[in-house]
Design a protein around this motif. Structure first.
Motif, PDB file in Angstrom:
ATOM      1  N   ARG A  19       0.831  -1.207   0.000  1.00 37.72           N
ATOM      2  CA  ARG A  19       0.000   0.000   0.000  1.00 37.72           C
ATOM      3  C   ARG A  19       0.865   1.256   0.000  1.00 37.72           C
ATOM      4  NH1 ARG A  19      -5.173   1.257   1.918  1.00 37.72           N
ATOM      5  NH2 ARG A  19      -5.746  -0.797   1.082  1.00 37.72           N
ATOM      6  N   CYS A  20       1.983   1.224   0.700  1.00 34.23           N
ATOM      7  CA  CYS A  20       2.880   2.382   0.694  1.00 34.23           C
ATOM      8  C   CYS A  20       3.323   2.733  -0.722  1.00 34.23           C
ATOM      9  CB  CYS A  20       4.100   2.098   1.563  1.00 34.23           C
ATOM     10  SG  CYS A  20       3.825   2.257   3.343  1.00 34.23           S
ATOM     11  N   LEU A  21       3.687   1.733  -1.502  1.00 32.65           N
ATOM     12  CA  LEU A  21       4.081   1.996  -2.888  1.00 32.65           C
ATOM     13  C   LEU A  21       2.921   2.608  -3.660  1.00 32.65           C
ATOM     14  CD1 LEU A  21       5.923   1.890  -5.342  1.00 32.65           C
ATOM     15  CD2 LEU A  21       5.315  -0.516  -5.627  1.00 32.65           C
ATOM     16  N   ASP A  22       1.739   2.052  -3.512  1.00 35.67           N
ATOM     17  CA  ASP A  22       0.574   2.589  -4.222  1.00 35.67           C
ATOM     18  C   ASP A  22       0.306   4.044  -3.831  1.00 35.67           C
ATOM     19  OD1 ASP A  22       0.198   0.167  -5.496  1.00 35.67           O
ATOM     20  OD2 ASP A  22      -1.376  -0.523  -4.126  1.00 35.67           O
ATOM     21  N   LEU A  23       0.407   4.338  -2.536  1.00 32.51           N
ATOM     22  CA  LEU A  23       0.162   5.700  -2.069  1.00 32.51           C
ATOM     23  C   LEU A  23       1.231   6.655  -2.586  1.00 32.51           C
ATOM     24  CD1 LEU A  23      -0.892   4.932   1.605  1.00 32.51           C
ATOM     25  CD2 LEU A  23      -2.373   5.821  -0.212  1.00 32.51           C
ATOM     26  N   GLY A  24       2.477   6.182  -2.644  1.00 33.65           N
ATOM     27  CA  GLY A  24       3.544   7.015  -3.187  1.00 33.65           C
ATOM     28  C   GLY A  24       3.327   7.324  -4.649  1.00 33.65           C
ATOM     29  N   MET A  25       2.983   6.311  -5.423  1.00 37.27           N
ATOM     30  CA  MET A  25       2.765   6.521  -6.862  1.00 37.27           C
ATOM     31  C   MET A  25       1.574   7.441  -7.111  1.00 37.27           C
ATOM     32  SD  MET A  25       3.700   2.853  -8.655  1.00 37.27           S
ATOM     33  CE  MET A  25       2.303   1.967  -7.922  1.00 37.27           C
ATOM     34  N   ALA A  26       0.583   7.402  -6.224  1.00 38.19           N
ATOM     35  CA  ALA A  26      -0.611   8.238  -6.399  1.00 38.19           C
ATOM     36  C   ALA A  26      -0.294   9.732  -6.272  1.00 38.19           C
ATOM     37  CB  ALA A  26      -1.681   7.848  -5.376  1.00 38.19           C
ATOM     38  N   GLN A  27       0.857  10.071  -5.705  1.00 38.43           N
ATOM     39  CA  GLN A  27       1.230  11.490  -5.568  1.00 38.43           C
ATOM     40  C   GLN A  27       1.893  12.046  -6.822  1.00 38.43           C
ATOM     41  OE1 GLN A  27       0.083  12.682  -2.654  1.00 38.43           O
ATOM     42  NE2 GLN A  27      -0.468  10.524  -2.344  1.00 38.43           N
ATOM     43  N   VAL A  28       2.255  11.177  -7.749  1.00 33.96           N
ATOM     44  CA  VAL A  28       3.096  11.589  -8.874  1.00 33.96           C
ATOM     45  C   VAL A  28       2.265  12.249  -9.962  1.00 33.96           C
ATOM     46  CG1 VAL A  28       4.749  10.829 -10.628  1.00 33.96           C
ATOM     47  CG2 VAL A  28       4.753   9.760  -8.359  1.00 33.96           C
ATOM     48  N   ARG A  29       2.568  13.518 -10.207  1.00 37.46           N
ATOM     49  CA  ARG A  29       1.925  14.289 -11.270  1.00 37.46           C
ATOM     50  C   ARG A  29       2.755  15.554 -11.496  1.00 37.46           C
ATOM     51  NH1 ARG A  29      -0.967  14.869  -6.660  1.00 37.46           N
ATOM     52  NH2 ARG A  29      -2.304  13.131  -7.218  1.00 37.46           N
ATOM     53  N   PRO A  30       2.642  16.195 -12.646  1.00 30.47           N
ATOM     54  CA  PRO A  30       3.386  17.436 -12.852  1.00 30.47           C
ATOM     55  C   PRO A  30       3.019  18.477 -11.793  1.00 30.47           C
ATOM     56  CG  PRO A  30       2.507  16.636 -14.932  1.00 30.47           C
ATOM     57  CD  PRO A  30       1.890  15.797 -13.852  1.00 30.47           C
ATOM     58  N   GLY A  31       4.032  19.122 -11.254  1.00 26.01           N
ATOM     59  CA  GLY A  31       3.812  20.163 -10.254  1.00 26.01           C
ATOM     60  C   GLY A  31       3.836  19.680  -8.819  1.00 26.01           C
ATOM     61  N   ALA A  32       3.676  18.369  -8.611  1.00 21.11           N
ATOM     62  CA  ALA A  32       3.790  17.835  -7.260  1.00 21.11           C
ATOM     63  C   ALA A  32       5.242  17.912  -6.812  1.00 21.11           C
ATOM     64  CB  ALA A  32       3.293  16.397  -7.217  1.00 21.11           C
ATOM     65  N   ARG A  33       5.449  17.776  -5.518  1.00 21.72           N
ATOM     66  CA  ARG A  33       6.793  17.821  -4.954  1.00 21.72           C
ATOM     67  C   ARG A  33       7.276  16.414  -4.599  1.00 21.72           C
ATOM     68  NH1 ARG A  33       9.208  23.118  -4.840  1.00 21.72           N
ATOM     69  NH2 ARG A  33       7.557  24.641  -4.474  1.00 21.72           N
ATOM     70  N   ILE A  34       8.590  16.212  -4.665  1.00 22.92           N
ATOM     71  CA  ILE A  34       9.146  14.921  -4.275  1.00 22.92           C
ATOM     72  C   ILE A  34       8.764  14.587  -2.835  1.00 22.92           C
ATOM     73  CG2 ILE A  34      11.334  13.773  -3.691  1.00 22.92           C
ATOM     74  CD1 ILE A  34      12.485  14.821  -6.276  1.00 22.92           C
ATOM     75  N   GLY A  35       8.720  15.586  -1.982  1.00 29.78           N
ATOM     76  CA  GLY A  35       8.340  15.351  -0.592  1.00 29.78           C
ATOM     77  C   GLY A  35       6.946  14.787  -0.428  1.00 29.78           C
ATOM     78  N   ASP A  36       6.072  15.041  -1.403  1.00 26.77           N
ATOM     79  CA  ASP A  36       4.708  14.503  -1.327  1.00 26.77           C
ATOM     80  C   ASP A  36       4.721  12.974  -1.350  1.00 26.77           C
ATOM     81  OD1 ASP A  36       3.999  17.174  -1.504  1.00 26.77           O
ATOM     82  OD2 ASP A  36       3.359  17.055  -3.599  1.00 26.77           O
ATOM     83  N   ILE A  37       5.647  12.421  -2.129  1.00 26.71           N
ATOM     84  CA  ILE A  37       5.745  10.963  -2.253  1.00 26.71           C
ATOM     85  C   ILE A  37       6.160  10.352  -0.914  1.00 26.71           C
ATOM     86  CG2 ILE A  37       6.928   9.061  -3.415  1.00 26.71           C
ATOM     87  CD1 ILE A  37       7.364  10.997  -5.799  1.00 26.71           C
ATOM     88  N   GLY A  38       7.267  10.856  -0.370  1.00 30.30           N
ATOM     89  CA  GLY A  38       7.762  10.324   0.889  1.00 30.30           C
ATOM     90  C   GLY A  38       6.808  10.533   2.041  1.00 30.30           C
ATOM     91  N   ALA A  39       6.141  11.684   2.061  1.00 32.33           N
ATOM     92  CA  ALA A  39       5.214  11.976   3.156  1.00 32.33           C
ATOM     93  C   ALA A  39       4.055  10.986   3.172  1.00 32.33           C
ATOM     94  CB  ALA A  39       4.693  13.405   3.031  1.00 32.33           C
ATOM     95  N   ALA A  40       3.526  10.669   1.994  1.00 36.31           N
ATOM     96  CA  ALA A  40       2.403   9.726   1.924  1.00 36.31           C
ATOM     97  C   ALA A  40       2.819   8.345   2.406  1.00 36.31           C
ATOM     98  CB  ALA A  40       1.874   9.659   0.494  1.00 36.31           C
ATOM     99  N   ILE A  41       4.019   7.923   2.014  1.00 42.46           N
ATOM    100  CA  ILE A  41       4.533   6.617   2.426  1.00 42.46           C
ATOM    101  C   ILE A  41       4.786   6.592   3.932  1.00 42.46           C
ATOM    102  CG2 ILE A  41       6.542   5.087   2.255  1.00 42.46           C
ATOM    103  CD1 ILE A  41       6.697   5.973  -0.729  1.00 42.46           C
ATOM    104  N   GLN A  42       5.472   7.611   4.427  1.00 43.24           N
ATOM    105  CA  GLN A  42       5.838   7.650   5.838  1.00 43.24           C
ATOM    106  C   GLN A  42       4.608   7.710   6.739  1.00 43.24           C
ATOM    107  OE1 GLN A  42       8.305  10.996   6.901  1.00 43.24           O
ATOM    108  NE2 GLN A  42       8.862  10.137   8.890  1.00 43.24           N
TER     109      GLN A  42
END
Length: 267
Positions: free
Chosen positions: A131-154
């Protein structure tokens, strides 16, 4: 700051082919995950399958790594070296990490598998990591921040009582195994580099049942949990699209031996 390499349509097409072969290789290797199998046999299958499809296993001789894939069981966080003496046993969890070079392009994917019937504790960490991987991938879009990926996983991992390994990160990928872009699996939403169309990278959270810290074995490669507790990992290669991301290493269906028990629910 090192250059971030954006991929155009033709480059994405080439990267997609390499990623599809990596995913296909893991789909076939998954069928070998069973009690009594040794990890060297799985490695040899992956090596032969890769060559048969006119590609090269990227891990072999990469900075001296001696095998064609990484296989990491139980407390091994990553970079486990396949060995004839490492026998998979009933109740183990094991990550198989495949990276394929096809026509000069790299595809990188991994999954954690159940060996026989898993314990509730094993299911809990494996499914949390998935689920962490799925949540991380769900943050990926133009304009999003790299921190959004890690924050969702963490947030999800720690909310379920687990910890996020910080010593290893996702990475840019393309004509090189590891391009300059780094994707931590922890962080703060709204911080970090903005994502842009054409960025290609892996997201590969490693989640520990106990302490997030790791140590290396004497072989210089094998990373294990500091406290000997379980660790799990899932990985995909993605590329940022106009409005989200494409999972380049998507599987054609559920992986053999890597599906949760029918009665599993997040509590």
């Amino acid at each position: 700051m090192p250059e971030i390499i954006l991929k155009g349509a033709e480059e994405v097409l080439a990267l997609r082919r390499a990623c599809r072969l990596a995913a296909q290789t893991l789909e076939e290797a998954a069928k070998m995950v069973r009690p009594g199998e040794n990890t060297l046999a799985i490695n040899e299958f992956i090596h032969a399958y890769t060559l048969k499809h006119h590609a090269t296993p990227a891990p072999l001789n990469y900075k001296g790594f001696p095998k064609s894939c990484c296989i990491s069981a139980n407390e091994v966080v990553c970079h486990g070296i396949p060995s004839k003496s490492k026998i998979l046993r009933e109740g183990d969890i094991v990550n198989v990490d495949v990276t394929t070079i096809l026509d000069g392009w790299y595809g990188d994917v991994s999954a954690t598998f159940y060996v026989g019937t898993p314990s509730p504790e094993a299911v809990n960490i494996v499914e949390t990591t998935r689920r962490c991987l799925d949540l991380g991938m769900a943050q990926v879009r133009p304009g999003a921040r790299i921190g959004d990926i890690g924050a969702a996983i963490q947030e999800f991992a720690e909310g379920r009582g687990f910890s996020v390994v910080r010593d290893f990160v996702g990475h840019g990928i393309g004509r090189q195994f590891h391009e300059s872009l780094q994707i931590p699996h922890y962080g703060r939403a709204g911080y970090g580099l903005r994502l842009a169309k054409g960025m290609a990278f892996t997201i590969e959270p490693m989640i520990n049942a106990g302490d997030w810290r790791i140590k290396f074995l004497n072989d210089g490669w094998t990373a294990v949990t500091l406290d000997g507790k379980l660790s799990a990992q899932f990985e995909h290669t993605v590329v940022v699209t106009d409005d989200g991301c494409e999972v380049l290493t998507a599987f054609s269906g559920p992986l053999t031996h890597s599906v949760p028990p029918a009665d599993f629910k997040f509590q």
